[in-house]
Design a protein around this motif. Structure first.
Motif, short mmCIF file in Angstrom:
data_model
loop_
_atom_site.label_atom_id
_atom_site.label_comp_id
_atom_site.label_asym_id
_atom_site.label_seq_id
_atom_site.Cartn_x
_atom_site.Cartn_y
_atom_site.Cartn_z
N ASP A 1 -3.90 -4.15 3.21
CA ASP A 1 -3.52 -3.05 2.31
C ASP A 1 -4.75 -2.34 1.76
O ASP A 1 -4.82 -1.11 1.72
CB ASP A 1 -2.68 -3.59 1.14
CG ASP A 1 -1.23 -3.82 1.57
OD1 ASP A 1 -0.90 -3.47 2.71
OD2 ASP A 1 -0.44 -4.34 0.75
N PHE B 1 0.83 -1.20 0.00
CA PHE B 1 0.00 0.00 0.00
C PHE B 1 0.86 1.26 0.00
O PHE B 1 0.67 2.17 -0.81
CB PHE B 1 -0.92 -0.02 1.22
CG PHE B 1 -1.53 1.31 1.53
CD1 PHE B 1 -2.46 1.88 0.68
CD2 PHE B 1 -1.16 2.01 2.68
CE1 PHE B 1 -3.02 3.11 0.96
CE2 PHE B 1 -1.70 3.25 2.96
CZ PHE B 1 -2.64 3.80 2.10
N ASP C 1 -7.78 -2.29 2.96
CA ASP C 1 -8.47 -1.54 4.01
C ASP C 1 -7.81 -0.18 4.23
O ASP C 1 -8.46 0.85 4.29
CB ASP C 1 -8.43 -2.32 5.34
CG ASP C 1 -9.65 -3.20 5.48
OD1 ASP C 1 -10.28 -3.49 4.42
OD2 ASP C 1 -9.99 -3.61 6.61
N GLU C 2 -6.48 -0.24 4.33
CA GLU C 2 -5.75 0.99 4.55
C GLU C 2 -6.01 1.99 3.42
O GLU C 2 -6.25 3.17 3.64
CB GLU C 2 -4.24 0.68 4.62
CG GLU C 2 -3.53 1.44 5.72
CD GLU C 2 -2.09 0.97 5.88
OE1 GLU C 2 -1.20 1.81 5.84
OE2 GLU C 2 -1.88 -0.26 6.02
N LYS C 3 -6.00 1.46 2.20
CA LYS C 3 -6.27 2.29 1.03
C LYS C 3 -7.67 2.90 1.13
O LYS C 3 -7.87 4.09 0.90
CB LYS C 3 -6.16 1.41 -0.24
CG LYS C 3 -6.50 2.12 -1.53
CD LYS C 3 -5.36 3.01 -1.98
CE LYS C 3 -5.73 3.81 -3.21
NZ LYS C 3 -4.71 4.80 -3.55
N ARG D 1 -5.78 -1.27 9.48
CA ARG D 1 -5.74 -2.49 8.67
C ARG D 1 -6.68 -3.55 9.23
O ARG D 1 -6.62 -4.70 8.80
CB ARG D 1 -4.32 -3.04 8.62
CG ARG D 1 -3.33 -2.10 7.97
CD ARG D 1 -1.93 -2.65 8.06
NE ARG D 1 -1.80 -3.92 7.35
CZ ARG D 1 -1.57 -4.01 6.05
NH1 ARG D 1 -1.46 -2.91 5.33
NH2 ARG D 1 -1.46 -5.17 5.47
#
Lengths: 117, 867
Positions: free
Chosen positions: B33, A27, B35-37, A70
C-alpha cells in the motif's frame, strides 16, 4: 465484548468498502476517502479502522493479486459481511427516522441534500 | 523488482523502521500500500515530498493494532513498572529510612550543585576571549633578593620590542592598570562619577575580545587627547549611548588630569572578565606625563602578546628568558609567558615555577562536594543493606521463581536512581533557596539557569550518585542465597558488618576533618584580625582625594583637624593594606659590596604616622615647614635597620637611587602587608602628591563628626560624591577569600556532620528494632536503662573513635600546611584536636540519643508480646 455500533468515520469507511467492491484495499479506500470528502487521511488510520471493523465482524478480508507498482506484493481486499450490511441499514434507518421526527424537515418545507456527510 | 522510475524509491530507512515495529503478517500488504501511495505521490509531487509523505505514512502506522507484540520489550517494561512500584512501596513502608536517604542525598546534591556552579564560573573567568589559546601574559621574575619573586610588572618598551624581535608575536600590547586601583573622577558638566581607567596600546582590541561598540576599530584611541568609555559609563554620564562620540569629558586623576575627547564606546567587561575598567586612555599619555615612563628600568606596565597560530609557547619562553639582559647590561631578571586564560586560576609562582593559585580552592571545594556526596551515598548503601533483612523474603521468593542476579541488581539500581532523581528535585529547590546566601559569601553572581551544560552536569551527577549508592546493595543483595533467605537463616557475614562499619568510619573521618578545618580557619582569621598590627586600625576613616601637597591641601587638613571629633588627619599615597612600590637601590655606610636588600616604600603625608598611631622607636616624625617632600629626609622601620645592620642610625646619610637621604627616625615595626608575609624592610618618605586622606576619629559622637567632615569635604571637592571607607573593614576585606572559605567550610562541615549523623541515626534505629526482643529480655531480667543505652551506643562510639584516630592526624597535617602559608600563624595545640574529637562524639551521641533512650525506655512487654 466488541462494540457493535458504528462511529462516523467507520460508517464512511464501511460504505467506501461497499462502493469500491473488488478494489477495496487500504490504499484505494484512503484515496477514495480523500477524493470524496476532500479531507486528508493516512493509510495507517484507514487500516486501523478496517482492522477494527473486521474485529467487529462487519468486514471480512482476503489477500488479492499483486501489481508492479506494489513491488510485486499482494493486497488485502475487504468486503462487507451480512452483519456489516445490516448495521449500515440500521444506521440509515435510524437517521431517517430522526429526520422524519423533525417537523421542519418532515413537512417537506426544506430542501434536503441527502447523504452529504 | 521492476519499477517505472528506477532512480526514485521509497526511503530505505523508513521501510526498515516500519518493518522493525510492524507485525510480520501485516508487512506485505502495508508495504504494498505504501509503495503504491509513494508512486502515486511521485506522479503529482516532487521526490522530496513523496519521501516525506512516505515517512508520514510510516509514522501513522504506529498504532496499537499494527505493533509487534515483542515479548522482550513488553517484559522489560513490565519489570520496570514493577520495580518502580516496589520502590515506592518500600519508600512508604520505611518512611524514616526514605526520609533520611532523601534528605541526605538532596543536601549532598545541593552542595554539589552549588559548588559545581561556583567551579564552572571560576573556570570561565577570562576564558571568553576568542583568541584565548594564543593570548599570553609576560611575567617578570625578580631575582634581586634572596628568593625569586614573580610579578606581572614589565617595562613599557617591552611589548613593542617583543613584536619587533620575535617573529611568532602577532600582536603585543602594554596595559597599565595600576592607576585603576585609585579611581579617578570623570565629569561632564555638573555630572561627576568615580571611575576606573586603564591605559592601553592600539592593539588592545585586536588581542582581547572586549567589544568596541562605536569608534574606529583600526585605531580606537588615536592620540593622547582621546578616551574610550564603556557603555555603562556613557549611560551614567549622558543618559544614553548614542551621540556620545565627539563629546569632551574632564578627567581628574593625578598626572592624568585633563580634558579628553571621546572617540569610541566599548561594552563594559562582563563578570567573566577579571579586569573591570570604564575608561581607556592611550599608553602614550603616560609616556607624555610621567618622567622616565618609557625607560627599560621602569616596571609599570603589564605586557600581553598574541602568538601566531601554531607557535610553541615553550620554545618562545626559552627565547625570551634572558631578553631583558640584551636591553640592560646588569639585568638579572628573567621573563616568561603564561597563557592569559590560566592566569586567574594558576596565578601563583614560586621560584619562577607555577605553583598553586585559586585553583587550589577550586580543587578543594570540588573535593569537599565529592566527600559530602559520598557521605550521603554511604547512608543509602548502609541503610539499604541493613534494611535488606526486612526484604529478604521478597528477594528470596523472586530468586526462587527464577529471577536472576541481573534482574535483582537492576531492581536495586532503579530504586536508587529513582531516589536520586527525587533527591535532585529537592536539591534544586534547596539550591534555589540558598543561592542568594551562597553568592553573598563567595561574592559571585551565580544563578540556576537552565543552560544545557548545567542540565547535563546535574543529570550526570545524579545518575552517578544513583549508580554509586545503588551499586553495593545491588551486588550484595542479589548475591545472597535464596533458601537461606527464605528460611530466615541468613547470618550477616563478617565481611558485611566490617564494610558497613568501614563506611561509617569513613563518614566520620571526613566529618572530623571538616570540623577541624572550620576550627583552624576561623581561629587563624580571628588571630589576624585581632593581632596587634603596630597601628590602630579602628576609627580610621579614609576617602580618595587626589591632590598635590600645598597650601590648599594644608588648609583642608587644618579645617578637618578643627572638627572636635577628629584627632588627626593626613594625606597619603600608599596605605597599609594595599599596593606600594619598592626598590633594591639603597646604599648605606658599611654595606657589603654586591649585597642587595629589597626595601618597600611608603609615600605618606606629614601627619601620617600620628594619624595611624604608629610609634617611633628612635628619632622624630615629619614636621611641616621643617621637612620637604622628597627623599631628602627618610624614616626606616626596625626591620630595615636590622637588615642593614646600621648602628645609631639617626642623622646618618644613606643613598637611595643615588640620591642622598638623611635618616631622621625609626618607626617600630608595623604590618603594612598581609599576614602571609614577614614585616619587610621599609622606608617612609614624604610624598608631594596624595591619593587619599586619612582621618582618625574619636569613637564618641561619630555621626556628628561625619557630618562635619562631609561639609569640609564638599567645600573642597564640590560635586564628587563623598565615598569613604573605614580602614578596619578594608583590612578585613584583604582576607575576604579566607573569610569566605571560613564561612563556606562552616556550612559544609555542618552539612557533612548532619548527613553522617542521620545515617548513624538510621543504623541505630535499625539495630534497636532488630534487638528489641533482646532488649526486652534484658529488661525483664533486670537490666537498667543506662545499661541498654550503653549496649546500643558502645558499638558506634567505637567506630567514631577509630574515625577520629584516622581523621585527626590527617587534619593536623593539612592544617599545619595551610598555617605555614602565613608568616604569622596560630599555634596548633593537641587540646584543639581533642576538643574536635570530643565534639564529634557528643554530636553523634546527641543525634542517636533520642533513639537509644526510646529503645531503652520501651515497655519490654510490647517487644516480647508479638508473635
Amino acid at each position: 465484548m466488541k462494540e457493535t455500533r458504528l462511529g462516523d468515520f467507520e460508517e464512511v469507511i464501511l460504505l467506501l468498502v461497499g462502493i469500491l467492491d473488488e478494489e477495496a484495499y487500504a490504499f484505494k479506500i484512503a484515496e477514495e476517502f480523500e477524493s470524496q470528502t476532500e479531507r486528508s487521511v493516512s493509510i495507517g488510520a484507514v487500516h486501523s479502522t478496517l482492522n477494527r471493523l473486521g474485529e467487529k465482524g462487519f468486514l471480512t478480508s482476503e489477500m488479492g493479486e499483486s501489481t508492479a507498482e506494489r513491488g510485486g506484493r499482494r493486497k488485502r481486499i475487504y468486503s462487507i459481511t451480512a452483519s456489516g450490511q445490516r448495521v449500515l441499514q440500521e444506521s440509515r434507518d435510524f437517521k431517517v427516522s430522526l429526520w422524519n421526527q423533525f417537523p421542519a424537515f418532515a413537512s417537506g418545507n426544506l430542501k434536503i441534500e441527502w447523504l452529504n456527510l | 523488482m521492476k519499477r517505472k522510475n528506477k532512480q526514485i524509491t521509497p526511503p530505505r530507512l523508513a521501510e526498515r523502521f516500519l518493518l522493525w515495529f510492524l507485525k510480520a503478517d501485516l508487512a506485505e500488504e502495508v508495504l504494498g500500500d505504501l509503495d503504491e501511495k509513494f508512486y502515486s505521490q511521485l506522479k503529482k509531487h516532487s521526490a522530496f515530498k513523496a519521501r516525506r509523505n512516505y515517512w508520514f505514512q510510516v509514522f501513522n502506522y504506529l498504532r496499537p493494532f499494527a505493533l509487534k507484540a515483542s515479548s522482550y520489550r513488553s517484559n522489560n517494561l513490565t519489570m520496570l513498572k514493577h520495580n518502580l512500584l516496589i520502590s515506592f512501596r518500600s519508600f512508604m513502608r520505611f518512611k524514616s529510612t526514605f526520609l533520611i536517604n532523601l534528605f541526605g542525598l538532596a543536601s549532598g546534591l545541593a552542595c554539589t550543585l552549588l559548588i559545581y556552579l561556583w567551579v564552572t564560573d571560576e573556570m570561565r573567568i577570562n576564558r571568553f576571549h576568542e583568541k584565548g589559546d594564543r593570548i599570553y601574559q609576560v611575567l617578570q621574575h625578580n631575582r634581586w633578593g634572596t628568593s625569586v619573586q614573580t610579578m606581572t610588572n614589565t617595562p613599557r618598551p617591552l611589548a613593542a620590542a617583543l613584536k619587533a624581535d620575535f617573529p611568532e608575536v602577532e600582536h603585543s600590547v602594554s596595559v597599565n592598570d595600576d592607576w585603576a586601583d585609585t579611581p579617578g573622577v570623570v565629569s561632564f558638566g555638573e555630572t561627576k562619577f568615580k571611575a576606573k581607567d586603564n591605559q592601553v596600546d592600539a592593539d588592545f582590541f585586536n588581542i582581547f575580545s572586549y567589544e568596541l561598540l562605536q569608534g574606529n576599530p583600526a585605531n580606537p584611541i588615536p592620540d593622547t587627547k582621546s578616551v574610550l568609555i564603556s557603555d555603562k559609563l556613557a549611560t551614567k554620564l549622558f543618559k544614553s549611548v548614542d551621540n556620545v562620540v565627539g563629546k569632551t569629558v574632564h578627567w581628574d586623576q593625578y598626572e592624568m588630569s585633563g580634558d579628553y575627547l571621546i572617540t569610541g564606546v566599548f561594552k563594559a567587561p562582563s563578570s567573566q572578565s577579571s579586569k573591570h575598567f570604564e575608561l581607556l586612555f592611550s599608553e602614550e599619555l603616560l609616556v607624555e606625563r610621567v618622567d622616565g615612563y618609557a625607560n627599560w628600568n621602569n616596571n609599570n606596565d603589564r605586557t600581553f602578546v598574541l602568538l601566531k597560530e601554531g607557535s610553541d609557547a615553550r620554545a618562545f619562553n626559552e627565547k625570551i628568558e634572558h631578553y631583558l639582559k640584551t636591553k640592560m647590561d646588569s639585568e638579572k631578571n628573567t621573563l616568561s609567558v603564561q597563557k592569559f586564560g590560566d592566569r586567574y586560576l594558576f596565578g601563583s609562582f614560586q621560584n619562577a615555577e607555577q605553583a598553586g593559585g585559586r585553583i587550589v580552592y577550586v580543587r578543594l571545594f570540588s573535593l569537599v562536594a565529592l566527600f559530602i556526596l559520598g557521605i550521603a551515598c554511604i547512608n543509602f548503601m548502609n541503610l539499604t543493606t541493613a534494611k535488606a533483612t526486612n526484604r529478604m523474603k521478597e528477594i528470596g521468593v523472586k530468586k526462587a521463581i527464577g529471577a536472576n542476579r541481573h534482574t535483582l541488581a537492576s531492581q536495586y539500581l532503579s530504586e536508587s536512581l529513582l531516589l536520586s532523581f527525587i533527591a535532585l528535585l529537592v536539591a534544586i529547590l534547596i539550591t534555589s533557596l540558598f543561592i542568594g546566601q551562597f553568592n553573598e559569601i563567595t561574592g559571585k553572581q551565580l544563578a540556576l539557569n537552565l543552560e544545557p551544560e548545567l542540565i547535563i552536569g546535574a543529570l550526570t551527577i545524579t545518575i552517578f550518585t544513583g549508580l554509586v549508592s545503588g551499586s553495593y546493595p545491588a551486588l550484595y543483595l542479589s548475591g545472597l542465597h535464596p533458601i537461606a533467605m527464605l528460611k530466615g537463616k541468613l547470618k550477616q557475614t563478617f565481611g558485611d558488618t566490617w564494610l558497613r562499619k568501614g563506611l561509617v568510619i569513613f563518614q566520620f573521618t571526613i566529618s572530623a576533618i571538616l570540623i577541624t578545618a572550620v576550627m583552624v580557619v576561623s581561629e587563624q582569621i580571628s588571630y589576624i584580625q585581632n593581632k596587634n598590627l603596630g597601628f590602630k586600625k579602628e576609627n580610621l576613616l579614609r576617602f580618595d582625594y587626589v591632590t598635590e601637597e600645598g597650601p590648599g591641601f594644608r588648609a583642608f587638613i587644618e579645617e578637618l583637624k578643627s572638627i572636635p571629633g577628629v584627632v588627626e588627619a593626613s594625606g597619603a599615597v600608599d596605605d597599609a593594606t594595599g599596593m606600594h612600590g619598592g626598590t633594591g637601590n639603597v646604599a648605606w655606610p658599611g654595606k657589603e659590596e654586591g649585597s642587595r636588600t629589597y626595601f618597600e616604600i611608603l609615600n605618606v603625608g606629614y601627619d601620617f604616622l600620628e594619624t595611624m598611631n604608629i610609634e617611633m622607636a628612635l628619632g622624630r616624625s615629619y614636621e611641616p615647614g621643617r621637612d620637604k617632600p622628597g627623599r631628602s629626609k627618610i624614616i626606616f622601620n626596625e626591620a630595615a635597620i636590622r637588615a642593614m645592620g646600621l648602628k645609631d642610625p639617626i642623622g646618618k646619610t644613606v643613598q637611595i637611587q643615588r640620591e642622598k637621604s638623611e635618616v631622621i627616625g625609626v618607626v617600630k615595626d608595623f604590618h603594612f602587608q598581609t599576614m602571609y608575609q614577614d614585616i619587610a624592610p621599609l622606608y617612609i618618605q614624604l610624598g608631594g602628591q596624595f591619593e587619599y586622606t586619612l582621618i582618625r576619629l574619636r569613637p564618641e559622637n561619630m555621626s556628628a563628626t561625619m557630618a562635619a567632615i562631609e561639609e569640609v569635604y564638599d567645600s573642597h571637592l564640590d560635586g564628587v560624591p563623598f565615598d569613604f571607607t573605614f580602614v578596619d573593614s578594608d583590612y578585613d576585606a584583604m582576607y575576604q577569600q579566607e573569610q569566605s572559605i571560613s564561612s563556606l567550610s562552616k556550612y559544609f562541615a555542618a552539612i557533612a556532620i548532619i548527613i553522617s549523623c542521620l545515617g548513624l541515626l538510621g543504623l541505630t534505629a535499625f539495630t534497636a528494632e532488630k534487638r528489641s526482643k533482646e532488649i526486652g529480655i534484658r529488661k525483664v531480667l533486670g537490666s537498667g536503662n543506662w545499661r541498654i543505652i550503653y549496649l546500643l551506643s558502645s558499638d558506634f562510639t567505637r567506630m567514631i573513635l577509630v574515625a577520629l584516630f584516622i581523621g585527626l592526624p590527617i587534619s593536623y597535617y593539612v592544617a599545619q600546611e595551610w598555617i605555614q602559608n602565613f608568616a604569622y600563624g596560630i599555634e596548633l595545640s593537641i587540646y584543639q584536636f581533642l576538643f574536635v574529637g570530643l565534639l564529634t562524639i557528643v554530636i553523634a551521641w546527641v543525634a542517636v540519643g533520642f533513639q537509644t533512650l526510646k529503645a531503652a525506655g520501651a515497655n519490654p512487654v510490647d517487644a516480647l508480646r508479638s508473635e
